[in-house]
Design a protein around this motif. Structure first.
Motif, PDB file in Angstrom:
ATOM      1  N   TYR A   1       0.881  -1.176   0.000  1.00  0.00           N
ATOM      2  CA  TYR A   1       0.000   0.000   0.000  1.00  0.00           C
ATOM      3  C   TYR A   1       0.912   1.217   0.000  1.00  0.00           C
ATOM      4  O   TYR A   1       1.497   1.572   1.014  1.00  0.00           O
ATOM      5  CB  TYR A   1      -0.896  -0.045   1.234  1.00  0.00           C
ATOM      6  CG  TYR A   1      -2.018   0.960   1.251  1.00  0.00           C
ATOM      7  CD1 TYR A   1      -3.005   0.957   0.269  1.00  0.00           C
ATOM      8  CD2 TYR A   1      -2.118   1.890   2.283  1.00  0.00           C
ATOM      9  CE1 TYR A   1      -4.049   1.861   0.297  1.00  0.00           C
ATOM     10  CE2 TYR A   1      -3.176   2.796   2.327  1.00  0.00           C
ATOM     11  CZ  TYR A   1      -4.131   2.782   1.330  1.00  0.00           C
ATOM     12  OH  TYR A   1      -5.178   3.684   1.365  1.00  0.00           O
ATOM     13  N   TRP A   2       1.017   1.847  -1.173  1.00  0.00           N
ATOM     14  CA  TRP A   2       2.056   2.848  -1.395  1.00  0.00           C
ATOM     15  C   TRP A   2       1.540   4.256  -1.114  1.00  0.00           C
ATOM     16  O   TRP A   2       0.552   4.691  -1.693  1.00  0.00           O
ATOM     17  CB  TRP A   2       2.564   2.767  -2.822  1.00  0.00           C
ATOM     18  CG  TRP A   2       3.187   1.444  -3.138  1.00  0.00           C
ATOM     19  CD1 TRP A   2       2.560   0.335  -3.605  1.00  0.00           C
ATOM     20  CD2 TRP A   2       4.559   1.095  -2.978  1.00  0.00           C
ATOM     21  NE1 TRP A   2       3.450  -0.693  -3.751  1.00  0.00           N
ATOM     22  CE2 TRP A   2       4.698  -0.248  -3.384  1.00  0.00           C
ATOM     23  CE3 TRP A   2       5.688   1.797  -2.553  1.00  0.00           C
ATOM     24  CZ2 TRP A   2       5.917  -0.925  -3.354  1.00  0.00           C
ATOM     25  CZ3 TRP A   2       6.907   1.141  -2.524  1.00  0.00           C
ATOM     26  CH2 TRP A   2       7.019  -0.205  -2.922  1.00  0.00           C
TER      27      TRP A   2
ATOM     28  N   HIS B   1      -1.416  -0.161  -6.970  1.00  0.00           N
ATOM     29  CA  HIS B   1      -0.492  -0.543  -5.904  1.00  0.00           C
ATOM     30  C   HIS B   1       0.170  -1.886  -6.204  1.00  0.00           C
ATOM     31  O   HIS B   1       1.347  -2.092  -5.892  1.00  0.00           O
ATOM     32  CB  HIS B   1      -1.237  -0.618  -4.569  1.00  0.00           C
ATOM     33  CG  HIS B   1      -1.746   0.700  -4.078  1.00  0.00           C
ATOM     34  ND1 HIS B   1      -1.065   1.472  -3.164  1.00  0.00           N
ATOM     35  CD2 HIS B   1      -2.881   1.384  -4.374  1.00  0.00           C
ATOM     36  CE1 HIS B   1      -1.752   2.577  -2.908  1.00  0.00           C
ATOM     37  NE2 HIS B   1      -2.858   2.545  -3.633  1.00  0.00           N
TER      38      HIS B   1
END
Length: 431
Positions: A172-173, A358
């Motif tokens: 999860y960027w 993501h």
């Protein structure tokens, strides 16, 4: 044959009835194709025999894994250029039969057969699973064998690919410039917040992998966790990590099928990257089993890859290469189908979040990790297996980027008869 590349390029374009977007280098050292384009290297005639014997994606995969085909240049660029010729045309029997009605196509096949040399081709690479394991009916025994094929290839190899976090699902960027470890930690924390974990609660982590979610939930949210996996190697690694962090009193790792868990109720269930292995015929059973293991008001976070809806919805099987080399028996359903099955099982679906971009970024980081540790990866698993993973992850990154597949977190609740779901009045407070 002198100048085999030009002959090969001409015949392939005649067969495909389209220009070849990459340059070709043949076994005799000759080259043909667009100047400056990345190069598809045909190391030997075996590659042609494999492709003619099994046209389409599976033949290409066999040639790649065996080392009969290679790439000189950027692998992503080559795959992207070839996508329209591989994934978007289809390689089913009907498509091939229709193509062979064209006399030019038949002439091209005869020319390629002459260029390829004696038939039949060599056997498929040893990394290919036996046909009986593919398209199985998802019994306990066959699921365990399929999971073992994919995951029991050595924890040291997975550490090269996944990095220290040992999380095998999309991160999860916050930013593409961030680290993989931070992004994976943020993904685990996102799951915990969506589940609303509180100290003293019980969490069931279905498909717990190497234990990262279980460890994070116990350490950061003070919950008791049961993690289940069908992989002996994953369980061994996860138990060691639990012991090393001093969390054995709060985390239990089991080698167990989700259908055999009988010690509910749990306050929450996380299923991250596991449901793709369940199969369409078993999916409602899977959803009902998880529903029965939750207390009223308990939450399920189902993190699952999905494919786009198609005209023919008779099968959710993954593509031929992945079924043969990566996830035997894996299936990808559209998001709407998954939501419907969860609702049929009794769940109230409260939130759906797409993480498609993501996953593309995560896969590119995994490919970079593999390439950086290429020599050791080949030593650990063999050259063929390392080539499988490089192709699989690079092609998957492009599939996510082009919206051929997606990944979604579905948050669902076992809503009590009273209707009080226990969910916050404002959605997405976890973000």
């Amino acid at each position: 044959m002198a100048d085999a590349a030009l002959r090969l390029k001409t015949l392939v374009e005649q067969l495909l009835q389209a220009p070849l977007p990459v340059r070709v280098r043949a076994w005799d050292g000759s080259e043909a194709g667009p100047p400056g384009a990345p190069v598809l290297v045909v190391h030997n005639r075996r590659a042609l025999r494999r492709l003619l014997w099994k046209p389409g994606e599976l033949g290409l995969a066999r040639a790649w894994v065996a080392g009969d085909l290679g790439v000189d240049g950027d692998l992503y660029t080559v795959l992207d250029l070839l996508a329209g010729l591989i994934w978007e045309r289809g390689d089913d029997a009907r498509t091939l039969a229709q193509a062979l009605r064209d006399p030019d196509v038949r002439a091209a096949v005869r020319g390629l057969a002459k260029l390829a040399g004696p038939f039949p081709p060599p056997p498929p690479p040893r990394e290919e699973v036996r046909q009986g394991l593919r398209g199985h009916l998802h019994t306990r025994h066959s699921d365990k064998r399929a999971v073992s094929h994919h995951y029991d290839v050595g924890n040291d190899f997975y550490e090269i690919v996944l990095g220290p976090s040992m999380v095998y699902s999309c991160a999860y960027w916050d930013s593409p410039e961030g680290t993989l470890e931070d992004a994976q930690r943020d993904k685990l924390e996102l799951v915990c917040r969506k589940l609303g974990l509180k100290p003293g609660q019980r969490l069931l982590d279905v498909g717990c992998g190497w234990g990262s979610m279980a460890l994070h939930a116990a350490r950061e949210h003070d919950v008791s966790v049961v993690g289940i996996t069908l992989s002996e190697e994953q369980a061994t690694c996860a138990r060691k990590r639990v012991a090393d962090e001093g969390l054995a009193d709060r985390v239990e790792i089991r080698v167990q099928d989700y259908r055999d868990v009988a010690d509910g109720p749990y306050d929450a269930i996380s299923s991250i990257g596991m449901a793709e292995h369940v199969g369409a015929e078993r999916y409602l059973e899977y959803a009902r089993d998880l529903y029965s293991l939750l207390r009223p008001g308990g939450r399920l976070l189902n993190h699952q890859i999905a494919r786009r809806p198609q005209r023919d919805e008779s099968s959710y099987a993954v593509d031929a290469f992945i079924d043969a080399y990566v996830f035997p028996g894996g299936e990808l359903a559209p998001l709407g189908t998954t939501v419907t099955q969860l609702e049929r099982a009794g769940f109230e679906v409260r939130d759906v979040e797409s993480l498609r971009e993501h996953y593309a970024l995560t896969l590119r980081r995994w490919v970079a990790n593999l390439e950086a540790g290429w020599a050791r990866a080949q030593h650990l698993t063999g050259v063929g297996r390392a080539r499988v993973w490089r192709l699989y992850m690079a092609a998957s990154a492009l599939a996510f980027e082009s919206n051929r597949i997606g990944v979604n977190q579905v948050l669902a609740v076992r809503t009590p008869d009273s209707g009080a779901s226990g969910m916050p009045s404002r959605s997405r407070i976890w973000n």
